[in-house]
Write a protein that holds these residues in place. Sequence first.
Motif: not given
Length: 291
Positions: A85-110
Motif C-alpha cells: 500500500l503506497f501512501i505519500d507522506g503528506d497524505s491525511i487519512v480521513i476515514h476510520d475504516n480506511f485500512i479495512k475498506t482497502h482489505i475488503d476490496n483487494l480480492h481478485d484484483f492486482d
Amino acid sequence: MLSILIPVYNYNVYPLVLELQKQCIDCGIAFEILCQDDASQSSLNAFNENINALSNCSFLSLKKNLAHRENRNSLAEQAKFDHLLFIDGDSIVIHDNFIKTHIDNLHDFDVVYGGRLHPEKCPSDNQKLRWKYGRFIEDKSAENRKKKPYQSLLFNNTLIKKDCFNKVKFDKDRKKYGHDDTQLSYQLSLLKSKINHIENPVEHGDIDTNLIYLKKTKEALENLISLYEEAKIDIEFVRLIQLYHFLKRTKLSLPISKLFPLFENLLLKNLKGKNPSLFIFNVFRVGFICK
C-alpha cells in the motif's frame, strides 16, 4: 498480509503512521509500515524517529538522495508482505475504516486505488493553482475513475500486489518530477492488470505554492514529451500527448512555439496570482510543450 510504504521528504509523517498503525491493529492483520526519507536532512526527522518506537513500524533517513521513483522502488524491495500500500507522506487519512475498506476490496484484483481529495477550502491564495487543479481535475469519484481505469490511477493511496509491482516498477533512470504515475499505469495496461477503483480517499495535505507547482509542471511536461519521443507511452494514453501529436502532424506546433514566448509572461501573471484560471493553465501547458 500488508506492507504500507511511505516515501518521505521533509515532512512529519508520525501522525499519519500512528493512525495507520491503529487501524491495522484494529483489523487484526499482519502488517508493517516502512517510512523512508530521501536524504532531506530535515529537522522534522526528529519527530519521524519516534516511528521506530511503534510496533511493526520503521523510519529510515537516507544519507544519499535516490529521487522519488527509486525511493518507492527501494521501499517495495524491503517489503516482506505480498500486498503493498503506497501512501505519500503528506497524505491525511480521513476515514476510520480506511485500512479495512482497502482489505475488503483487494480480492481478485492486482491493484486497488482509493482516490485522493483536496480540502474544500484552499489553505491560501498562493496555493490556489495546485488546489484548483487537484480539486476540479484530479479529484474524481470511483464511478468516474472506472470509465478510464488505467488513466485515472495515481500512485498515492494505491494497493498493489508485490508480484505485479515487480513486473513494472518506477523508471529509476528518470530523475525529474512528474508522470511517473502515467508511465507505470501504462505498463500496467499493457499487462492487462486488473484495476479496482473504490471510494476510499486520502486528503492531500501539503499543497504546493503556485510558483513551486509551475516549476513542477514544466518538469512534468518535459518528462511527458521525452516519454512520447522515446515511444515509451502510447499516443492515445494521454490526452495532452494526443493534442501535441496532432499539432506536430498538422505543423501547428511551430507557430504556437513562436507565439508562446510573446504571451508567456502574461499567462504566468495569472497563474501566479490569487485567482489562477485552469483554462489559462491549459493554454500555458500546450504552449510550453510546443516550445
